[in-house]
Structure formats: structure tokens, C-alpha cells
Design a protein around this motif. Sequence first.
Motif, PDB file in Angstrom:
ATOM      1  N   VAL A 104       0.855  -1.189   0.000  1.00 18.58           N
ATOM      2  CA  VAL A 104       0.000   0.000   0.000  1.00 18.58           C
ATOM      3  C   VAL A 104       0.886   1.232   0.000  1.00 18.58           C
ATOM      4  CG1 VAL A 104      -1.928   1.179   1.118  1.00 18.58           C
ATOM      5  CG2 VAL A 104      -1.668  -1.299   1.366  1.00 18.58           C
ATOM      6  N   LEU A 105       0.595   2.159  -0.919  1.00 19.37           N
ATOM      7  CA  LEU A 105       1.296   3.443  -0.988  1.00 19.37           C
ATOM      8  C   LEU A 105       0.313   4.535  -0.606  1.00 19.37           C
ATOM      9  CD1 LEU A 105       3.919   4.966  -1.807  1.00 19.37           C
ATOM     10  CD2 LEU A 105       2.948   5.147  -4.109  1.00 19.37           C
ATOM     11  N   LEU A 106       0.670   5.337   0.393  1.00 17.45           N
ATOM     12  CA  LEU A 106      -0.204   6.390   0.917  1.00 17.45           C
ATOM     13  C   LEU A 106       0.450   7.749   0.732  1.00 17.45           C
ATOM     14  CD1 LEU A 106      -1.109   4.683   4.317  1.00 17.45           C
ATOM     15  CD2 LEU A 106      -2.474   4.629   2.228  1.00 17.45           C
ATOM     16  N   ARG A 107      -0.341   8.727   0.288  1.00 17.40           N
ATOM     17  CA  ARG A 107       0.134  10.102   0.177  1.00 17.40           C
ATOM     18  C   ARG A 107      -0.682  10.984   1.131  1.00 17.40           C
ATOM     19  NH1 ARG A 107       2.454  12.941  -4.058  1.00 17.40           N
ATOM     20  NH2 ARG A 107       1.926  11.301  -5.536  1.00 17.40           N
ATOM     21  N   PHE A 108       0.026  11.623   2.051  1.00 18.95           N
ATOM     22  CA  PHE A 108      -0.624  12.493   3.028  1.00 18.95           C
ATOM     23  C   PHE A 108      -0.349  13.951   2.685  1.00 18.95           C
ATOM     24  CE2 PHE A 108      -0.142   8.490   5.251  1.00 18.95           C
ATOM     25  CZ  PHE A 108      -1.349   8.353   5.921  1.00 18.95           C
ATOM     26  N   SER A 109      -1.362  14.785   2.823  1.00 17.97           N
ATOM     27  CA  SER A 109      -1.231  16.202   2.492  1.00 17.97           C
ATOM     28  C   SER A 109      -0.521  16.960   3.601  1.00 17.97           C
ATOM     29  CB  SER A 109      -2.614  16.820   2.248  1.00 17.97           C
ATOM     30  OG  SER A 109      -3.285  16.153   1.206  1.00 17.97           O
ATOM     31  N   ARG A 110      -0.028  18.118   3.233  1.00 14.06           N
ATOM     32  CA  ARG A 110       0.657  18.974   4.197  1.00 14.06           C
ATOM     33  C   ARG A 110      -0.356  19.682   5.081  1.00 14.06           C
ATOM     34  NH1 ARG A 110       4.849  23.876   2.627  1.00 14.06           N
ATOM     35  NH2 ARG A 110       5.300  24.539   4.760  1.00 14.06           N
ATOM     36  N   THR A 111      -0.013  19.829   6.353  1.00  8.46           N
ATOM     37  CA  THR A 111      -0.838  20.567   7.312  1.00  8.46           C
ATOM     38  C   THR A 111       0.042  21.561   8.053  1.00  8.46           C
ATOM     39  OG1 THR A 111      -0.465  18.933   9.079  1.00  8.46           O
ATOM     40  CG2 THR A 111      -2.354  18.557   7.612  1.00  8.46           C
ATOM     41  N   GLU A 112      -0.582  22.347   8.919  1.00  4.07           N
ATOM     42  CA  GLU A 112       0.190  23.313   9.704  1.00  4.07           C
ATOM     43  C   GLU A 112       1.139  22.619  10.675  1.00  4.07           C
ATOM     44  OE1 GLU A 112      -2.464  25.951  11.634  1.00  4.07           O
ATOM     45  OE2 GLU A 112      -3.264  26.814   9.774  1.00  4.07           O
ATOM     46  N   ALA A 113       0.778  21.414  11.069  1.00  2.00           N
ATOM     47  CA  ALA A 113       1.598  20.714  12.059  1.00  2.00           C
ATOM     48  C   ALA A 113       2.632  19.777  11.451  1.00  2.00           C
ATOM     49  CB  ALA A 113       0.689  19.918  13.001  1.00  2.00           C
ATOM     50  N   ALA A 114       2.483  19.419  10.177  1.00  3.09           N
ATOM     51  CA  ALA A 114       3.407  18.427   9.587  1.00  3.09           C
ATOM     52  C   ALA A 114       3.537  18.650   8.088  1.00  3.09           C
ATOM     53  CB  ALA A 114       2.904  17.011   9.866  1.00  3.09           C
ATOM     54  N   GLU A 115       4.687  18.208   7.544  1.00  2.82           N
ATOM     55  CA  GLU A 115       4.930  18.282   6.111  1.00  2.82           C
ATOM     56  C   GLU A 115       4.226  17.124   5.400  1.00  2.82           C
ATOM     57  OE1 GLU A 115       6.572  20.577   4.370  1.00  2.82           O
ATOM     58  OE2 GLU A 115       6.965  21.754   6.175  1.00  2.82           O
ATOM     59  N   ALA A 116       4.043  17.289   4.093  1.00  2.00           N
ATOM     60  CA  ALA A 116       3.483  16.201   3.300  1.00  2.00           C
ATOM     61  C   ALA A 116       4.442  15.015   3.313  1.00  2.00           C
ATOM     62  CB  ALA A 116       3.242  16.667   1.872  1.00  2.00           C
ATOM     63  N   ARG A 117       3.884  13.837   3.183  1.00  2.00           N
ATOM     64  CA  ARG A 117       4.749  12.653   3.227  1.00  2.00           C
ATOM     65  C   ARG A 117       4.142  11.502   2.430  1.00  2.00           C
ATOM     66  NH1 ARG A 117       1.915  11.466   8.246  1.00  2.00           N
ATOM     67  NH2 ARG A 117       1.541   9.209   8.391  1.00  2.00           N
ATOM     68  N   LEU A 118       5.008  10.550   2.090  1.00  2.00           N
ATOM     69  CA  LEU A 118       4.612   9.316   1.414  1.00  2.00           C
ATOM     70  C   LEU A 118       4.922   8.143   2.325  1.00  2.00           C
ATOM     71  CD1 LEU A 118       5.940   9.889  -2.214  1.00  2.00           C
ATOM     72  CD2 LEU A 118       3.549   9.707  -1.546  1.00  2.00           C
ATOM     73  N   ASP A 119       3.924   7.312   2.582  1.00  2.00           N
ATOM     74  CA  ASP A 119       4.093   6.106   3.379  1.00  2.00           C
ATOM     75  C   ASP A 119       3.930   4.885   2.485  1.00  2.00           C
ATOM     76  OD1 ASP A 119       4.066   7.986   5.343  1.00  2.00           O
ATOM     77  OD2 ASP A 119       2.638   6.962   6.634  1.00  2.00           O
ATOM     78  N   VAL A 120       4.668   3.844   2.804  1.00  2.00           N
ATOM     79  CA  VAL A 120       4.510   2.576   2.101  1.00  2.00           C
ATOM     80  C   VAL A 120       4.442   1.477   3.147  1.00  2.00           C
ATOM     81  CG1 VAL A 120       7.004   2.325   1.793  1.00  2.00           C
ATOM     82  CG2 VAL A 120       5.444   1.047   0.316  1.00  2.00           C
ATOM     83  N   ALA A 121       3.510   0.554   2.969  1.00  2.00           N
ATOM     84  CA  ALA A 121       3.293  -0.503   3.958  1.00  2.00           C
ATOM     85  C   ALA A 121       3.066  -1.833   3.263  1.00  2.00           C
ATOM     86  CB  ALA A 121       2.095  -0.170   4.854  1.00  2.00           C
ATOM     87  N   LEU A 122       3.471  -2.896   3.935  1.00  2.00           N
ATOM     88  CA  LEU A 122       3.250  -4.264   3.476  1.00  2.00           C
ATOM     89  C   LEU A 122       2.245  -4.909   4.410  1.00  2.00           C
ATOM     90  CD1 LEU A 122       4.010  -6.654   1.614  1.00  2.00           C
ATOM     91  CD2 LEU A 122       5.876  -7.176   3.203  1.00  2.00           C
ATOM     92  N   VAL A 123       1.092  -5.300   3.855  1.00  2.00           N
ATOM     93  CA  VAL A 123       0.026  -5.895   4.667  1.00  2.00           C
ATOM     94  C   VAL A 123      -0.252  -7.305   4.161  1.00  2.00           C
ATOM     95  CG1 VAL A 123      -1.007  -3.664   5.189  1.00  2.00           C
ATOM     96  CG2 VAL A 123      -1.778  -4.924   3.176  1.00  2.00           C
ATOM     97  N   GLN A 124      -0.894  -8.096   5.015  1.00  2.00           N
ATOM     98  CA  GLN A 124      -1.185  -9.485   4.660  1.00  2.00           C
ATOM     99  C   GLN A 124      -2.476  -9.916   5.332  1.00  2.00           C
ATOM    100  OE1 GLN A 124       1.506 -12.543   6.175  1.00  2.00           O
ATOM    101  NE2 GLN A 124       1.397 -13.685   4.250  1.00  2.00           N
ATOM    102  N   GLY A 125      -3.259 -10.713   4.601  1.00  2.00           N
ATOM    103  CA  GLY A 125      -4.492 -11.251   5.157  1.00  2.00           C
ATOM    104  C   GLY A 125      -5.722 -10.846   4.368  1.00  2.00           C
ATOM    105  N   ARG A 126      -6.873 -11.307   4.856  1.00  2.28           N
ATOM    106  CA  ARG A 126      -8.148 -10.945   4.268  1.00  2.28           C
ATOM    107  C   ARG A 126      -8.657  -9.663   4.906  1.00  2.28           C
ATOM    108  NH1 ARG A 126     -11.016 -16.508   5.651  1.00  2.28           N
ATOM    109  NH2 ARG A 126      -9.948 -15.928   7.586  1.00  2.28           N
ATOM    110  N   PRO A 127      -9.665  -9.036   4.337  1.00  2.00           N
ATOM    111  CA  PRO A 127     -10.150  -7.773   4.909  1.00  2.00           C
ATOM    112  C   PRO A 127     -10.520  -7.869   6.384  1.00  2.00           C
ATOM    113  CG  PRO A 127     -11.096  -8.095   2.740  1.00  2.00           C
ATOM    114  CD  PRO A 127     -10.344  -9.356   3.065  1.00  2.00           C
ATOM    115  N   GLU A 128     -11.042  -9.034   6.807  1.00  2.00           N
ATOM    116  CA  GLU A 128     -11.491  -9.148   8.204  1.00  2.00           C
ATOM    117  C   GLU A 128     -10.349  -9.417   9.177  1.00  2.00           C
ATOM    118  OE1 GLU A 128     -12.453 -13.007   5.961  1.00  2.00           O
ATOM    119  OE2 GLU A 128     -12.645 -10.830   5.655  1.00  2.00           O
ATOM    120  N   ASP A 129      -9.184  -9.898   8.693  1.00  2.00           N
ATOM    121  CA  ASP A 129      -8.075 -10.165   9.614  1.00  2.00           C
ATOM    122  C   ASP A 129      -6.755  -9.599   9.077  1.00  2.00           C
ATOM    123  OD1 ASP A 129      -7.659 -11.855   7.506  1.00  2.00           O
ATOM    124  OD2 ASP A 129      -7.674 -13.705   8.671  1.00  2.00           O
TER     125      ASP A 129
END
Length: 288
Positions: A104-129
Motif C-alpha cells: 500500500v502506498l499512501l500520500r498524506f497532504s501537508r498541514t500546519e503541524a506536519a509536512e506532506a509525506r509518502l508512506d509505504v506498507a506491506l500488509v497481509q491477510g483478508r479484509p477481516e483479519d
Amino acid sequence: MFNAFADAGTIPRCYILRRKGASVRRPGAMRVLQLQRCAVLVFVFFATVVQAEDAKVKPVPTPLEVAALKLLVPEPAQGSPTPLQPLSAHQLKSWAVLPGASVVLLRFSRTEAAEARLDVALVQGRPEDLKVLARNRDMVASARDLPVLDDGLRVLQPSSEAQLDLAPYRISPTETAVGVRLTTTSSCAGSCPVCSETQWLILLRMVGERLTPIMLAPMRDVYDTHSCGERDSHSDSVERSLDISRTSTGGFRDLLLRSSPVHPKRPQLRFRWTGTTYVPDELRPDFR
């Protein structure tokens, strides 16, 4: 005379002008019905087009996407003084290396408290678990220190265009790296500017519960020289491919960066494992 032509079928009766006052006759009931049907068809056509455009802009997320976003982007706690960064875009792709795994690649917008950033995560399983195997909460910041040959081209920004590249980058017999591509551009300035666009490849390795950047390489360069005096504007581009070498260093396969057209001085670049990252031979202390 007009009625004679109309009766003969040459001119529609509803368009015949009267001899006096040049007023138009009212259309018959059949013509009104035709116009109503036409109006309905036009309305249905434009409504379908609008719905299709909305579907392109806002695709319906899959159950797995909904579960991943709920897991990776929690709702702000009630009464929290600092709101969480809003999510502006996301991308999810299945990863064939592990059963039931997705990146999963996530793009977060810039706010007054933090800079914009890109997150990447590796997930596993079905939607319920669904569970998180590894994650990098600020990929761009952690990739800026990776060794590259031209530091002047290293202008990675969280706002850069990004997409997942899940080609099988098998860096060792037991490990496969995750790829992310970022496209950066340079602004044009001056009387004879040269604008450039560079697409970067970042390889990330799963180290414990963290996706750690291990390699940064330019995969495509596009240079656009605008007209300056008598010179005509032109564009040049260089495409590169990353291949897995048969040789290894420290138990990790060497990586070969080849350019097209072939560079006269550097037909290819060899990246070798140093224990934590991949480094081009030209930047190695023992290179001759």
C-alpha cells in the motif's frame, strides 16, 4: 402554393410559413412527441457521461482497500488537539512474493503541524483479519541519504508523482525488494532554461517491521531545452532498465543499471551491496 408543397411531402407541414404575418404554424402532435423523445435521449446521454466521469475520478474502493485504509489511517482520537494529516491519494497492489500480501502506498497532504509525506506498507491477510507486516512512515525522507552519482538531481519531494513498482527485484535467494517510482521535475528559469524530468526508482527491503530504502537510481531523464535566440527548442531523453546480475557481493545480487541510448562513458552502472545499501561502483572507496 405552400400547402401544395407541404401536401406533396417536399416541406414539413410544421415549417410552412403563412402568407400573411409570416408566422410559423404550430407543430403537430407527432412532432411534439418526437421532440420530447429527443430531449429525453439527450438528457440520458449526458447523465451517463457525467456518471462515467465521476466513476473515473472516484473509483469504488474494494473491501481490501477499505480494510487497509482503516488499519493504516486511523481516525483521530476524540478531543485530540492536533488533527491527523488528511490522506490525499492511495494505491494498493497484490504482492506475489508472500501469499495474501499486498503493498500500500499512501500520500498524506501537508498541514500546519506536519509536512506532506509518502508512506509505504506491506500488509497481509483478508479484509477481516488484515495485519501490517512492515511499514515506512516517511519514505522520501529516509531515501534522501541514499548514495547517487549526481547529487544535483536528487530533488525528491513528497509531492512528486509516485507509483508502486512490484517487479520481482530478487536481491538474494531469500529476499525480494519492493519498488516505488517517483517522478520529479525542475522548474524553468532564466533566458535559456533547461527543464528536466527524472523518474527515480527506490528499492525497499523488509528489515523486521520496517521497509528500509536500500537503493536510489534514476530510471528516466527527459531534458527540454527551450528556444534561446537562434537555437531551436529540442528534447532529449534517456531510458534505463535495472537488471539482476549473476554475480553477488556479500550474499546479495549485484544490480546493473543500463541506459538507452547507451552512454558512451558509462554503458552500465553496477550497484553492489555494502551491508546496508546498494552503492554504485564509482562511489565505492575501492573503485579503480
